[in-house]
Design a protein around this motif. Structure first.
Motif, PDB file in Angstrom:
ATOM      1  N   LEU A  30      44.146 -16.289  41.218  1.00 29.39           N
ATOM      2  CA  LEU A  30      44.137 -17.747  41.104  1.00 29.39           C
ATOM      3  C   LEU A  30      43.723 -18.344  42.434  1.00 29.39           C
ATOM      4  N   GLY A  31      42.717 -19.195  42.428  1.00 28.56           N
ATOM      5  CA  GLY A  31      42.331 -19.937  43.604  1.00 28.56           C
ATOM      6  C   GLY A  31      42.947 -21.315  43.595  1.00 28.56           C
ATOM      7  N   VAL A  32      43.717 -21.649  44.631  1.00 28.25           N
ATOM      8  CA  VAL A  32      44.291 -22.986  44.782  1.00 28.25           C
ATOM      9  C   VAL A  32      43.425 -23.732  45.782  1.00 28.25           C
ATOM     10  N   VAL A  33      42.734 -24.755  45.318  1.00 28.16           N
ATOM     11  CA  VAL A  33      41.763 -25.462  46.151  1.00 28.16           C
ATOM     12  C   VAL A  33      42.112 -26.940  46.210  1.00 28.16           C
ATOM     13  N   GLY A  34      41.453 -27.620  47.137  1.00 29.86           N
ATOM     14  CA  GLY A  34      41.691 -29.045  47.289  1.00 29.86           C
ATOM     15  C   GLY A  34      41.457 -29.456  48.721  1.00 29.86           C
ATOM     16  N   PRO A  35      41.422 -30.755  48.984  1.00 35.90           N
ATOM     17  CA  PRO A  35      41.168 -31.239  50.342  1.00 35.90           C
ATOM     18  C   PRO A  35      42.328 -30.937  51.274  1.00 35.90           C
ATOM     19  N   SER A  36      42.076 -31.068  52.567  1.00 34.68           N
ATOM     20  CA  SER A  36      43.124 -30.891  53.568  1.00 34.68           C
ATOM     21  C   SER A  36      44.261 -31.870  53.290  1.00 34.68           C
ATOM     22  N   ASP A 161      46.809 -17.237  52.410  1.00 32.58           N
ATOM     23  CA  ASP A 161      46.623 -18.632  52.804  1.00 32.58           C
ATOM     24  C   ASP A 161      45.390 -18.752  53.696  1.00 32.58           C
ATOM     25  N   GLU A 162      44.320 -19.329  53.156  1.00 36.52           N
ATOM     26  CA  GLU A 162      43.054 -19.498  53.884  1.00 36.52           C
ATOM     27  C   GLU A 162      42.635 -18.185  54.560  1.00 36.52           C
ATOM     28  N   PRO A 163      42.472 -17.114  53.783  1.00 34.31           N
ATOM     29  CA  PRO A 163      42.209 -15.803  54.396  1.00 34.31           C
ATOM     30  C   PRO A 163      40.845 -15.686  55.048  1.00 34.31           C
ATOM     31  N   THR A 164      39.925 -16.629  54.771  1.00 33.40           N
ATOM     32  CA  THR A 164      38.577 -16.511  55.331  1.00 33.40           C
ATOM     33  C   THR A 164      38.226 -17.658  56.269  1.00 33.40           C
ATOM     34  N   SER A 165      39.212 -18.451  56.677  1.00 32.42           N
ATOM     35  CA  SER A 165      38.915 -19.579  57.555  1.00 32.42           C
ATOM     36  C   SER A 165      38.352 -19.076  58.886  1.00 32.42           C
ATOM     37  N   ARG A 181      39.767  -5.633  45.574  1.00 31.72           N
ATOM     38  CA  ARG A 181      40.187  -4.238  45.384  1.00 31.72           C
ATOM     39  C   ARG A 181      41.694  -4.145  45.185  1.00 31.72           C
ATOM     40  N   ALA A 182      42.444  -4.978  45.877  1.00 32.70           N
ATOM     41  CA  ALA A 182      43.903  -4.975  45.707  1.00 32.70           C
ATOM     42  C   ALA A 182      44.264  -5.310  44.272  1.00 32.70           C
ATOM     43  N   ARG A 183      43.546  -6.275  43.711  1.00 28.57           N
ATOM     44  CA  ARG A 183      43.799  -6.629  42.311  1.00 28.57           C
ATOM     45  C   ARG A 183      43.358  -5.505  41.372  1.00 28.57           C
ATOM     46  N   ALA A 184      42.151  -4.970  41.590  1.00 31.86           N
ATOM     47  CA  ALA A 184      41.582  -3.999  40.666  1.00 31.86           C
ATOM     48  C   ALA A 184      42.252  -2.632  40.757  1.00 31.86           C
ATOM     49  N   GLU A 185      42.560  -2.175  41.981  1.00 39.40           N
ATOM     50  CA  GLU A 185      43.060  -0.812  42.160  1.00 39.40           C
ATOM     51  C   GLU A 185      44.581  -0.729  42.209  1.00 39.40           C
ATOM     52  N   LEU A 186      45.233  -1.797  42.658  1.00 41.60           N
ATOM     53  CA  LEU A 186      46.694  -1.782  42.769  1.00 41.60           C
ATOM     54  C   LEU A 186      47.376  -2.637  41.705  1.00 41.60           C
ATOM     55  N   GLY A 187      46.602  -3.393  40.945  1.00 44.88           N
ATOM     56  CA  GLY A 187      47.176  -4.240  39.906  1.00 44.88           C
ATOM     57  C   GLY A 187      47.928  -5.441  40.434  1.00 44.88           C
ATOM     58  N   VAL A 188      47.637  -5.847  41.678  1.00 40.44           N
ATOM     59  CA  VAL A 188      48.350  -6.952  42.303  1.00 40.44           C
ATOM     60  C   VAL A 188      47.828  -8.285  41.762  1.00 40.44           C
ATOM     61  N   THR A 189      48.736  -9.213  41.511  1.00 49.85           N
ATOM     62  CA  THR A 189      48.375 -10.581  41.154  1.00 49.85           C
ATOM     63  C   THR A 189      48.174 -11.364  42.452  1.00 49.85           C
ATOM     64  N   VAL A 190      47.038 -12.055  42.563  1.00 50.01           N
ATOM     65  CA  VAL A 190      46.670 -12.686  43.829  1.00 50.01           C
ATOM     66  C   VAL A 190      46.614 -14.206  43.665  1.00 50.01           C
ATOM     67  N   LEU A 191      47.291 -14.902  44.574  1.00 47.55           N
ATOM     68  CA  LEU A 191      47.170 -16.351  44.681  1.00 47.55           C
ATOM     69  C   LEU A 191      46.551 -16.633  46.043  1.00 47.55           C
ATOM     70  N   VAL A 192      45.330 -17.190  46.031  1.00 44.77           N
ATOM     71  CA  VAL A 192      44.615 -17.423  47.283  1.00 44.77           C
ATOM     72  C   VAL A 192      44.416 -18.921  47.488  1.00 44.77           C
ATOM     73  N   VAL A 193      44.887 -19.412  48.620  1.00 41.37           N
ATOM     74  CA  VAL A 193      44.727 -20.809  49.010  1.00 41.37           C
ATOM     75  C   VAL A 193      43.453 -20.924  49.838  1.00 41.37           C
ATOM     76  N   THR A 194      42.571 -21.845  49.466  1.00 39.94           N
ATOM     77  CA  THR A 194      41.318 -21.942  50.195  1.00 39.94           C
ATOM     78  C   THR A 194      40.705 -23.331  50.057  1.00 39.94           C
ATOM     79  N   HIS A 195      39.920 -23.707  51.062  1.00 40.34           N
ATOM     80  CA  HIS A 195      39.103 -24.915  50.960  1.00 40.34           C
ATOM     81  C   HIS A 195      37.657 -24.542  50.652  1.00 40.34           C
ATOM     82  N   ASP A 196      37.371 -23.239  50.628  1.00 40.25           N
ATOM     83  CA  ASP A 196      36.006 -22.731  50.518  1.00 40.25           C
ATOM     84  C   ASP A 196      35.719 -22.318  49.076  1.00 40.25           C
ATOM     85  N   MET A 197      34.840 -23.052  48.409  1.00 42.91           N
ATOM     86  CA  MET A 197      34.538 -22.735  47.015  1.00 42.91           C
ATOM     87  C   MET A 197      33.786 -21.415  46.879  1.00 42.91           C
ATOM     88  N   ALA A 198      33.219 -20.894  47.983  1.00 45.03           N
ATOM     89  CA  ALA A 198      32.594 -19.576  47.922  1.00 45.03           C
ATOM     90  C   ALA A 198      33.637 -18.500  47.614  1.00 45.03           C
TER      91      ALA A 198
END
Length: 332
Positions: A30-36, A161-165, A181-198
């Protein structure tokens, strides 16, 4: 996997989260996006119980973390790995030592600890950097080690939290590959906070858009891009109106979103052949969402059966919005 219900949080009387509700499916990103200032990082910290919400529930695998305390809460937190914003590695420890830190805190014996660290160094592609200190690593390498450290205890949920800032595009790609890979190989559910739509374009299955502490858009990425009013679609899909078009040159003009290899490659030629119409590309282009090709085109269609062609494209899975004024200007 993760359910957030009517979450609220204020700081010094100023609301930061205002009735946030979300569902994150097991094994998804899940990507959590939005302005600062939208409340993205506060939401992530609340989900990890690094901040206590003022009200609401946070359920992980059905357990409401807000109702826990003491040992029960500490045990539940072990199921949540956190990649903090910014450079968080300990300078006096090597890459391997940083990854091992949560295992040492949990009392994992040395042989098991070394084995786990080796597995995670391999996962993030940095086996050869095991003995390097953070100042000897690039920013992207440090962030990949931070991801490995967050995964050390075998969590079922990973919050980033903003892992690519402040990372360049190539380095950003390497960090996102590790999260995927963490999601695909370890089955981890990922919540990533980002301002970057890429980031969303590269790895996310679902998107939640926050604005002033509220969820203003939420859903599966491939569903949202078919909605012409979606903020996510506007941010991710190619623009269609780059050049002015004389619509009177065509019997019908429409914007079309196509998803998947078959749709992008075959629907428009097939419609042209089936209905004897000429299909002209007036604007738009192609992109990729994870591994899925997606196109948004503005079409100019000439021929007596132009309406039938557009209806067929819609029935075959394309999302069609006619752009001519008058009765034609409606979604098919």
């Amino acid at each position: 996997m993760i359910t957030v219900e009517n979450l609220t949080k204020s700081f010094q009387g100023i609301p930061v989260l205002n009735g946030v509700s979300l569902d994150v499916q097991s094994g998804s990103v899940l990507g959590v996006v939005g302005p600062s200032g939208a409340g993205k990082s506060t939401l992530a910290r609340c989900v990890a119980l690094l901040e206590r919400p003022d009200s609401g529930a946070i359920r992980v695998d059905g357990t409401d973390l807000t109702a826990l305390g003491g040992t029960a809460l500490r045990n539940a937190r072990r199921q949540i790995g956190v990649v903090p914003q910014g450079d968080s590695l300990l300078r006096q420890r090597t890459a391997a030592g940083n990854i091992a830190l949560p295992l040492e805190s949990a009392g994992v014996p040395g042989p098991q600890r070394r084995s786990r660290v080796g597995e995670l160094l391999d996962l993030v592609g940095l086996t050869d950097k095991a003995g390097s200190y953070p100042d000897q690593l690039s920013g992207g390498q440090r962030q990949r080690i931070a991801v490995a450290r967050a995964l050390a205890a075998g969590p079922s949920v990973l919050l980033a939290d903003e892992p690519t800032s402040a990372l360049d595009p190539e380095t950003t790609g390497s960090v996102l590959t590790v999260l995927d890979r963490a999601r695909a190989e370890l089955g981890v559910t990922v919540l990533v906070v980002t301002h970057d739509m890429a980031v969303v374009r590269k790895i996310c299955d679902d998107v939640a858009v926050l604005e002033e502490g509220r969820v203003v858009e939420n859903g599966k990425l491939l569903d949202l891009i078919g909605d012409s009013n979606s903020r996510t679609a506007s941010a991710l899909l190619p623009a269609v109106d780059l050049n002015p078009v004389n619509e009177s040159n065509f019997d019908r003009v429409a914007d079309v979103v196509l998803v998947g290899f078959a749709a992008v490659g075959a629907l428009l030629p097939e419609a042209s052949h089936r209905f004897g119409v000429e299909v002209n590309l007036l604007g738009g282009g192609l992109t990729r969402l994870a591994e899925t090709p997606v196109a948004r085109f503005r079409l100019g269609i000439t021929g007596e059966r132009a309406d039938s062609a557009l209806e067929w494209i819609s029935e075959a899975g394309g999302v069609v919005r006619r752009t001519l004024k008058g009765p034609q200007g409606v979604a098919a």
